[in-house]
Design an enzyme around this catalytic site. Structure first.
Site, PDB file in Angstrom:
ATOM      1  CB  CYS A   1      -0.977  -0.042   1.166  1.00  0.00           C
ATOM      2  SG  CYS A   1      -2.452   0.978   0.932  1.00  0.00           S
TER       3      CYS A   1
ATOM      4  CG  HIS B   1      -3.703  -3.653   3.953  1.00  0.00           C
ATOM      5  ND1 HIS B   1      -2.524  -3.121   4.430  1.00  0.00           N
ATOM      6  CD2 HIS B   1      -4.296  -2.668   3.223  1.00  0.00           C
ATOM      7  CE1 HIS B   1      -2.414  -1.870   4.016  1.00  0.00           C
ATOM      8  NE2 HIS B   1      -3.469  -1.569   3.278  1.00  0.00           N
TER       9      HIS B   1
END
Length: 242
Positions: free
Chosen positions: A94, A195
Protein backbone atom coordinates in the site's frame (compact mmCIF):
# COMPACT_ATOMS: atom_id res chain seq x y z
CA UNK A 1 24.95 -14.81 3.18
CA UNK A 2 24.92 -18.37 4.49
CA UNK A 3 22.41 -20.79 2.96
CA UNK A 4 21.22 -21.41 6.54
CA UNK A 5 20.58 -17.82 7.57
CA UNK A 6 18.36 -14.93 6.57
CA UNK A 7 18.54 -11.25 7.50
CA UNK A 8 15.10 -9.62 7.53
CA UNK A 9 14.60 -5.87 7.92
CA UNK A 10 11.20 -4.42 8.90
CA UNK A 11 11.28 -0.82 7.67
CA UNK A 12 9.77 1.97 9.81
CA UNK A 13 7.21 0.05 11.90
CA UNK A 14 6.53 3.31 13.76
CA UNK A 15 5.24 4.94 10.56
CA UNK A 16 4.18 2.16 8.20
CA UNK A 17 2.28 -0.68 9.84
CA UNK A 18 -1.48 -0.44 9.25
CA UNK A 19 -4.03 -3.27 9.03
CA UNK A 20 -1.70 -5.75 10.70
CA UNK A 21 1.02 -5.52 8.06
CA UNK A 22 3.60 -6.40 10.70
CA UNK A 23 2.11 -9.88 10.46
CA UNK A 24 4.07 -10.25 7.23
CA UNK A 25 7.29 -10.21 9.24
CA UNK A 26 5.94 -12.85 11.62
CA UNK A 27 4.86 -15.12 8.78
CA UNK A 28 8.16 -14.72 6.96
CA UNK A 29 10.07 -15.54 10.15
CA UNK A 30 7.85 -18.58 10.77
CA UNK A 31 8.23 -19.91 7.23
CA UNK A 32 12.01 -19.53 7.46
CA UNK A 33 12.21 -21.22 10.87
CA UNK A 34 10.16 -24.13 9.54
CA UNK A 35 12.97 -24.64 7.02
CA UNK A 36 15.53 -24.56 9.87
CA UNK A 37 16.90 -21.22 8.78
CA UNK A 38 18.48 -18.86 11.29
CA UNK A 39 16.56 -15.57 11.02
CA UNK A 40 18.15 -12.32 12.10
CA UNK A 41 15.33 -9.75 12.28
CA UNK A 42 15.91 -6.03 12.61
CA UNK A 43 13.07 -3.57 13.17
CA UNK A 44 14.35 -0.19 11.96
CA UNK A 45 12.47 2.84 13.24
CA UNK A 46 12.29 6.09 11.30
CA UNK A 47 14.99 7.75 13.43
CA UNK A 48 17.47 4.98 12.61
CA UNK A 49 19.58 4.31 9.54
CA UNK A 50 18.52 1.61 7.10
CA UNK A 51 21.20 -1.11 7.05
CA UNK A 52 22.40 -2.23 3.64
CA UNK A 53 23.26 -5.79 4.69
CA UNK A 54 19.71 -7.21 4.81
CA UNK A 55 18.48 -9.99 2.55
CA UNK A 56 14.76 -9.17 2.65
CA UNK A 57 13.20 -5.76 3.43
CA UNK A 58 9.50 -5.49 4.31
CA UNK A 59 7.48 -2.25 4.23
CA UNK A 60 3.87 -1.84 5.33
CA UNK A 61 1.07 0.61 4.72
CA UNK A 62 0.39 3.86 6.51
CA UNK A 63 -1.69 7.03 6.66
CA UNK A 64 -0.90 9.95 4.37
CA UNK A 65 1.29 12.05 6.67
CA UNK A 66 3.40 9.12 7.95
CA UNK A 67 3.81 8.06 4.32
CA UNK A 68 5.26 11.46 3.42
CA UNK A 69 7.59 11.41 6.42
CA UNK A 70 8.73 7.89 5.55
CA UNK A 71 9.44 8.87 1.94
CA UNK A 72 11.44 11.92 3.02
CA UNK A 73 13.55 9.91 5.45
CA UNK A 74 14.12 7.00 3.07
CA UNK A 75 15.27 9.39 0.34
CA UNK A 76 17.62 11.14 2.75
CA UNK A 77 18.95 7.88 4.14
CA UNK A 78 19.56 6.10 0.82
CA UNK A 79 20.13 2.77 2.53
CA UNK A 80 17.23 0.94 0.93
CA UNK A 81 18.32 1.94 -2.57
CA UNK A 82 21.86 0.79 -1.82
CA UNK A 83 20.56 -2.51 -0.45
CA UNK A 84 18.58 -3.13 -3.66
CA UNK A 85 21.67 -2.28 -5.70
CA UNK A 86 23.44 -4.99 -3.68
CA UNK A 87 20.77 -7.54 -4.62
CA UNK A 88 18.37 -7.34 -1.66
CA UNK A 89 14.70 -8.34 -2.00
CA UNK A 90 11.98 -5.79 -1.10
CA UNK A 91 8.29 -6.45 -0.50
CA UNK A 92 6.01 -3.46 0.09
CA UNK A 93 2.34 -2.91 0.86
CA UNK A 94 0.00 0.00 0.00
CA UNK A 95 1.70 3.26 1.12
CA UNK A 96 5.03 1.41 1.09
CA UNK A 97 4.30 0.31 -2.48
CA UNK A 98 3.65 3.90 -3.56
CA UNK A 99 6.86 5.09 -1.90
CA UNK A 100 8.90 2.64 -3.98
CA UNK A 101 7.64 4.25 -7.20
CA UNK A 102 8.76 7.46 -8.87
CA UNK A 103 6.17 9.68 -7.18
CA UNK A 104 2.85 9.77 -5.33
CA UNK A 105 0.45 12.42 -4.03
CA UNK A 106 1.15 13.31 -0.39
CA UNK A 107 -1.13 14.53 2.39
CA UNK A 108 -0.62 18.13 1.24
CA UNK A 109 -1.99 17.31 -2.20
CA UNK A 110 1.46 17.69 -3.73
CA UNK A 111 3.63 15.35 -5.79
CA UNK A 112 6.07 13.57 -3.52
CA UNK A 113 9.21 11.99 -4.91
CA UNK A 114 9.53 8.25 -4.31
CA UNK A 115 12.58 6.01 -4.34
CA UNK A 116 12.32 4.95 -7.99
CA UNK A 117 12.76 1.27 -7.16
CA UNK A 118 9.60 0.38 -9.09
CA UNK A 119 8.63 1.91 -12.42
CA UNK A 120 5.26 3.17 -11.19
CA UNK A 121 3.58 6.52 -10.51
CA UNK A 122 0.70 6.91 -8.05
CA UNK A 123 -2.01 9.54 -8.26
CA UNK A 124 -5.12 10.15 -6.16
CA UNK A 125 -8.33 8.59 -7.45
CA UNK A 126 -11.32 10.79 -8.15
CA UNK A 127 -13.98 8.13 -7.64
CA UNK A 128 -14.92 5.81 -4.81
CA UNK A 129 -12.27 4.55 -2.44
CA UNK A 130 -11.02 1.03 -3.22
CA UNK A 131 -12.18 -1.00 -0.20
CA UNK A 132 -12.90 -4.69 0.19
CA UNK A 133 -11.70 -8.22 -0.40
CA UNK A 134 -9.69 -9.00 -3.51
CA UNK A 135 -9.04 -12.17 -5.45
CA UNK A 136 -6.41 -12.05 -8.17
CA UNK A 137 -4.19 -14.29 -10.29
CA UNK A 138 -0.48 -13.70 -9.65
CA UNK A 139 1.82 -13.37 -12.66
CA UNK A 140 2.48 -16.93 -13.95
CA UNK A 141 6.22 -16.19 -14.03
CA UNK A 142 6.20 -16.29 -10.21
CA UNK A 143 4.52 -19.70 -9.98
CA UNK A 144 2.20 -18.82 -7.08
CA UNK A 145 -1.45 -19.69 -6.37
CA UNK A 146 -4.17 -17.00 -6.55
CA UNK A 147 -3.75 -13.91 -4.39
CA UNK A 148 -6.27 -13.05 -1.68
CA UNK A 149 -6.18 -9.88 0.38
CA UNK A 150 -7.95 -6.76 1.62
CA UNK A 151 -7.55 -3.36 -0.03
CA UNK A 152 -8.30 0.09 1.38
CA UNK A 153 -6.80 2.94 -0.65
CA UNK A 154 -7.66 6.05 -2.62
CA UNK A 155 -4.48 5.91 -4.68
CA UNK A 156 -4.30 4.88 -8.32
CA UNK A 157 -1.01 3.37 -9.46
CA UNK A 158 0.09 3.41 -13.10
CA UNK A 159 2.77 0.99 -14.27
CA UNK A 160 5.66 2.03 -16.50
CA UNK A 161 7.31 -0.19 -19.12
CA UNK A 162 9.78 -1.92 -16.79
CA UNK A 163 7.21 -2.89 -14.13
CA UNK A 164 5.04 -5.98 -14.47
CA UNK A 165 1.67 -6.36 -12.74
CA UNK A 166 2.05 -8.52 -9.65
CA UNK A 167 -1.43 -9.93 -10.31
CA UNK A 168 -4.63 -9.52 -12.34
CA UNK A 169 -7.82 -9.15 -10.35
CA UNK A 170 -10.89 -11.35 -10.59
CA UNK A 171 -12.66 -9.37 -7.85
CA UNK A 172 -11.61 -5.99 -6.48
CA UNK A 173 -9.90 -2.86 -7.80
CA UNK A 174 -6.16 -3.52 -7.39
CA UNK A 175 -4.15 -0.63 -8.81
CA UNK A 176 -7.36 1.30 -9.40
CA UNK A 177 -6.61 2.01 -13.06
CA UNK A 178 -9.49 -0.06 -14.41
CA UNK A 179 -7.16 -2.34 -16.37
CA UNK A 180 -7.36 -5.21 -13.88
CA UNK A 181 -3.79 -4.95 -12.64
CA UNK A 182 -2.78 -5.34 -8.99
CA UNK A 183 0.60 -4.38 -7.64
CA UNK A 184 3.86 -4.40 -9.56
CA UNK A 185 7.24 -6.13 -9.52
CA UNK A 186 10.60 -6.35 -11.18
CA UNK A 187 13.35 -8.87 -10.49
CA UNK A 188 13.85 -8.08 -6.80
CA UNK A 189 11.25 -5.47 -5.78
CA UNK A 190 7.56 -6.17 -5.20
CA UNK A 191 4.59 -3.94 -4.40
CA UNK A 192 0.94 -4.70 -3.66
CA UNK A 193 -2.12 -2.99 -2.21
CA UNK A 194 -3.07 -6.15 -0.31
CA UNK A 195 -3.38 -6.13 3.46
CA UNK A 196 -4.65 -9.09 5.44
CA UNK A 197 -1.78 -9.36 6.41
CA UNK A 198 -1.12 -10.53 2.89
CA UNK A 199 1.43 -13.22 3.84
CA UNK A 200 -0.92 -14.81 6.36
CA UNK A 201 -3.40 -15.25 3.55
CA UNK A 202 -0.69 -16.06 0.99
CA UNK A 203 2.27 -17.76 2.71
CA UNK A 204 3.71 -18.79 -0.63
CA UNK A 205 4.68 -15.14 -1.13
CA UNK A 206 6.94 -15.45 1.91
CA UNK A 207 8.38 -18.64 0.43
CA UNK A 208 9.06 -16.85 -2.86
CA UNK A 209 11.00 -14.09 -1.09
CA UNK A 210 13.01 -16.65 0.85
CA UNK A 211 13.88 -18.56 -2.33
CA UNK A 212 14.96 -15.37 -4.08
CA UNK A 213 17.09 -14.31 -1.12
CA UNK A 214 18.74 -17.75 -0.87
CA UNK A 215 18.94 -18.11 -4.67
CA UNK A 216 17.35 -21.56 -4.61
CA UNK A 217 14.59 -23.07 -6.75
CA UNK A 218 12.70 -24.91 -4.02
CA UNK A 219 12.20 -25.11 -0.24
CA UNK A 220 11.37 -28.14 1.92
CA UNK A 221 7.58 -28.61 2.27
CA UNK A 222 5.79 -27.52 5.45
CA UNK A 223 2.37 -28.08 6.99
CA UNK A 224 0.05 -25.58 5.29
CA UNK A 225 -3.31 -26.82 6.59
CA UNK A 226 -4.00 -23.72 8.71
CA UNK A 227 -3.02 -21.35 5.91
CA UNK A 228 -5.08 -23.24 3.34
CA UNK A 229 -8.14 -23.15 5.59
CA UNK A 230 -7.80 -19.36 5.91
CA UNK A 231 -7.25 -19.00 2.17
CA UNK A 232 -10.29 -21.11 1.33
CA UNK A 233 -12.43 -19.03 3.71
CA UNK A 234 -11.33 -15.68 2.28
CA UNK A 235 -11.50 -16.82 -1.36
CA UNK A 236 -15.04 -18.08 -0.78
CA UNK A 237 -15.99 -14.77 0.85
CA UNK A 238 -14.50 -12.71 -1.98
CA UNK A 239 -16.30 -14.84 -4.57
CA UNK A 240 -19.76 -14.17 -3.14
CA UNK A 241 -21.94 -11.78 -5.19
CA UNK A 242 -22.11 -8.26 -3.73
Amino acid sequence: MSQNSLRVVWVYPDLLSTYGDQGNVLVLERRAHQRRLDVQRLDVRSDQQIPTSGDIYLIGGGEDRPQRLAAERLRRDGGLNRAVANGAIVFSVCAGYQILGHEFINDLGQREQGLGLLDVISTRGEGERCVGDVLADIDPQLGLPPLTGFENHQGVTHLGPTARPFARVRFGKGNGTGDGTEGAFNETVFGTYMHGPVMARNPHIADLLIKLALDVNALPPVDDRWYEALRDERIAAASQPA
